[in-house]
Design a protein around this motif. Structure first.
Motif, PDB file in Angstrom:
ATOM      1  N   VAL A  34      14.924 -72.081   8.450  1.00  0.00           N
ATOM      2  CA  VAL A  34      14.682 -73.366   9.089  1.00  0.00           C
ATOM      3  C   VAL A  34      13.384 -73.379   9.875  1.00  0.00           C
ATOM      4  N   ASP A  35      13.145 -72.344  10.673  1.00  0.00           N
ATOM      5  CA  ASP A  35      12.105 -72.416  11.690  1.00  0.00           C
ATOM      6  C   ASP A  35      10.769 -71.821  11.293  1.00  0.00           C
ATOM      7  N   THR A  36      10.708 -70.941  10.306  1.00  0.00           N
ATOM      8  CA  THR A  36       9.447 -70.279  10.013  1.00  0.00           C
ATOM      9  C   THR A  36       8.703 -70.880   8.833  1.00  0.00           C
ATOM     10  N   VAL A  37       9.196 -71.943   8.234  1.00  0.00           N
ATOM     11  CA  VAL A  37       8.516 -72.542   7.092  1.00  0.00           C
ATOM     12  C   VAL A  37       7.112 -73.019   7.455  1.00  0.00           C
ATOM     13  N   PRO A  38       6.910 -73.729   8.573  1.00  0.00           N
ATOM     14  CA  PRO A  38       5.538 -74.129   8.919  1.00  0.00           C
ATOM     15  C   PRO A  38       4.613 -72.921   9.082  1.00  0.00           C
ATOM     16  N   MET A  39       5.098 -71.845   9.696  1.00  0.00           N
ATOM     17  CA  MET A  39       4.278 -70.647   9.838  1.00  0.00           C
ATOM     18  C   MET A  39       3.999 -70.022   8.480  1.00  0.00           C
ATOM     19  N   MET A  40       4.996 -70.049   7.595  1.00  0.00           N
ATOM     20  CA  MET A  40       4.819 -69.515   6.248  1.00  0.00           C
ATOM     21  C   MET A  40       3.729 -70.287   5.514  1.00  0.00           C
ATOM     22  N   VAL A  41       3.779 -71.620   5.592  1.00  0.00           N
ATOM     23  CA  VAL A  41       2.776 -72.462   4.945  1.00  0.00           C
ATOM     24  C   VAL A  41       1.396 -72.139   5.502  1.00  0.00           C
ATOM     25  N   LEU A  42       1.299 -71.995   6.834  1.00  0.00           N
ATOM     26  CA  LEU A  42       0.011 -71.720   7.468  1.00  0.00           C
ATOM     27  C   LEU A  42      -0.558 -70.387   7.007  1.00  0.00           C
ATOM     28  N   GLN A  43       0.267 -69.355   6.970  1.00  0.00           N
ATOM     29  CA  GLN A  43      -0.229 -68.039   6.566  1.00  0.00           C
ATOM     30  C   GLN A  43      -0.652 -68.017   5.111  1.00  0.00           C
ATOM     31  N   ILE A  44       0.095 -68.693   4.245  1.00  0.00           N
ATOM     32  CA  ILE A  44      -0.271 -68.719   2.828  1.00  0.00           C
ATOM     33  C   ILE A  44      -1.555 -69.514   2.631  1.00  0.00           C
ATOM     34  N   GLN A  45      -1.722 -70.597   3.392  1.00  0.00           N
ATOM     35  CA  GLN A  45      -2.968 -71.369   3.302  1.00  0.00           C
ATOM     36  C   GLN A  45      -4.173 -70.519   3.681  1.00  0.00           C
ATOM     37  N   GLN A  46      -3.976 -69.565   4.592  1.00  0.00           N
ATOM     38  CA  GLN A  46      -5.080 -68.713   5.027  1.00  0.00           C
ATOM     39  C   GLN A  46      -5.557 -67.775   3.929  1.00  0.00           C
ATOM     40  N   CYS A  47      -4.780 -67.656   2.849  1.00  0.00           N
ATOM     41  CA  CYS A  47      -5.246 -66.863   1.716  1.00  0.00           C
ATOM     42  C   CYS A  47      -6.465 -67.515   1.067  1.00  0.00           C
ATOM     43  N   ALA A  48      -6.632 -68.830   1.282  1.00  0.00           N
ATOM     44  CA  ALA A  48      -7.764 -69.577   0.734  1.00  0.00           C
ATOM     45  C   ALA A  48      -7.831 -69.375  -0.782  1.00  0.00           C
ATOM     46  N   ARG A  49      -9.015 -69.009  -1.296  1.00  0.00           N
ATOM     47  CA  ARG A  49      -9.171 -68.793  -2.736  1.00  0.00           C
ATOM     48  C   ARG A  49      -8.943 -67.315  -3.026  1.00  0.00           C
ATOM     49  N   LEU A  50      -7.881 -67.029  -3.761  1.00  0.00           N
ATOM     50  CA  LEU A  50      -7.496 -65.653  -4.053  1.00  0.00           C
ATOM     51  C   LEU A  50      -7.805 -65.346  -5.518  1.00  0.00           C
ATOM     52  N   TYR A  51      -8.786 -64.467  -5.731  1.00  0.00           N
ATOM     53  CA  TYR A  51      -9.085 -64.024  -7.089  1.00  0.00           C
ATOM     54  C   TYR A  51      -8.098 -62.934  -7.453  1.00  0.00           C
ATOM     55  N   THR A  52      -7.237 -63.226  -8.412  1.00  0.00           N
ATOM     56  CA  THR A  52      -6.125 -62.332  -8.713  1.00  0.00           C
ATOM     57  C   THR A  52      -6.366 -61.441  -9.925  1.00  0.00           C
ATOM     58  N   THR A  53      -7.211 -61.864 -10.850  1.00  0.00           N
ATOM     59  CA  THR A  53      -7.399 -61.119 -12.090  1.00  0.00           C
ATOM     60  C   THR A  53      -8.846 -61.257 -12.542  1.00  0.00           C
ATOM     61  N   GLU A  54      -9.390 -60.177 -13.079  1.00  0.00           N
ATOM     62  CA  GLU A  54     -10.763 -60.200 -13.579  1.00  0.00           C
ATOM     63  C   GLU A  54     -10.826 -59.455 -14.907  1.00  0.00           C
ATOM     64  N   TYR A  55     -11.405 -60.099 -15.908  1.00  0.00           N
ATOM     65  CA  TYR A  55     -11.561 -59.491 -17.221  1.00  0.00           C
ATOM     66  C   TYR A  55     -13.049 -59.396 -17.557  1.00  0.00           C
ATOM     67  N   HIS A  56     -13.463 -58.240 -18.082  1.00  0.00           N
ATOM     68  CA  HIS A  56     -14.817 -58.060 -18.597  1.00  0.00           C
ATOM     69  C   HIS A  56     -14.729 -58.027 -20.119  1.00  0.00           C
ATOM     70  N   ILE A  57     -15.433 -58.949 -20.760  1.00  0.00           N
ATOM     71  CA  ILE A  57     -15.282 -59.170 -22.192  1.00  0.00           C
ATOM     72  C   ILE A  57     -16.611 -58.924 -22.900  1.00  0.00           C
ATOM     73  N   HIS A  58     -16.555 -58.173 -23.988  1.00  0.00           N
ATOM     74  CA  HIS A  58     -17.734 -57.946 -24.826  1.00  0.00           C
ATOM     75  C   HIS A  58     -17.485 -58.623 -26.173  1.00  0.00           C
ATOM     76  N   LYS A  59     -18.447 -59.431 -26.587  1.00  0.00           N
ATOM     77  CA  LYS A  59     -18.287 -60.179 -27.847  1.00  0.00           C
ATOM     78  C   LYS A  59     -19.621 -60.175 -28.584  1.00  0.00           C
ATOM     79  N   ILE A  60     -19.542 -60.115 -29.892  1.00  0.00           N
ATOM     80  CA  ILE A  60     -20.745 -60.221 -30.720  1.00  0.00           C
ATOM     81  C   ILE A  60     -20.687 -61.553 -31.464  1.00  0.00           C
ATOM     82  N   VAL A  61     -21.644 -62.420 -31.156  1.00  0.00           N
ATOM     83  CA  VAL A  61     -21.724 -63.732 -31.800  1.00  0.00           C
ATOM     84  C   VAL A  61     -22.577 -63.590 -33.057  1.00  0.00           C
TER      85      VAL A  61
END
Length: 209
Positions: free
Chosen positions: A21-48
């Motif tokens: 009941v009481d910590t949802v606003p705090m939960m929302v605030l803390q998750i918002q502080q994550c801002a833009r979270l880069y979660t995955t990165e792929y390096h790709i090699h391709k021959i066109v």
């Protein structure tokens, strides 16, 4: 490093009734502080690759013919390296992204964004063959083939498992945060919307970030 991206004050673990009941606003605030979270990165090699041949077409005695002209062929192979990232923007996260059923809590992640952050052609490794009667590839043609390579890489993104990796890595950030607030890890579910359209998630503007 991922945990550091979501720094903020954390409350002491509380009884389940209080948390729900009481910590949802705090939960929302803390998750918002994550801002833009880069979660995955792929390096790709391709021959066109691209090839074209000048052909002589016509009809003789009502019989069609299609003959490649000698020395009229052009081929090119362009090595390309690209970086594709999946990121989640938590700036719009709100209570609408939270579902609770008793002690069980589900976090519905904002739609991820898939973006090609960089692409580069190895100019020294380009290989081309140009017949004697054909002109060399122009800069305009090379630029067009490079763009086709980018589009081809982005078209393959849905088959790379980026969404699954993004969801798993986001969970590694959010689950410890929620357990600190008193939720049992077994009762925490991190997921995306069920109706995600992969084509709309892909950012076609390369080298954006």
């Amino acid at each position: 490093m991922l945990l550091a991206a979501c720094s903020g004050r954390r409350s002491e673990p509380q009884p389940a009734e209080y948390v729900a009941v009481d910590t949802v606003p705090m939960m929302v605030l803390q998750i918002q502080q994550c801002a833009r979270l880069y979660t995955t990165e792929y390096h790709i090699h391709k021959i066109v690759t691209h090839d074209d041949v000048v052909r002589l077409k016509g009809n003789v005695l009502n019989r069609p013919f299609n003959i490649p002209l000698p020395l009229g062929e052009r081929k090119i192979a362009i090595p390309m390296d690209a970086t594709v990232k999946a990121c989640i923007d938590f700036s719009t996260f709100s209570e609408r992204n939270i579902e609770r059923r008793g002690d069980r809590i589900t976090i519905i992640l904002p739609d991820p964004e898939l973006v090609m952050t960089s692409s580069k052609i190895n100019q020294q490794a380009i290989r081309e063959y140009v017949g004697l009667v054909r002109p060399h590839f122009s800069d305009k043609e090379l630029s067009s083939y490079e763009q086709q390579g980018r589009q081809s890489i982005l078209a393959a993104v849905p088959r790379m498992g980026l969404l699954e990796s993004a969801q798993q890595n986001a969970a590694r950030v959010l689950v410890p945060m929620l357990t600190q607030m008193g939720f049992d890890e077994q009762n925490i579910v991190i997921t995306f919307r069920k109706s995600l359209d992969m084509d709309r998630l892909i950012d076609l503007n390369t080298e954006k970030r």
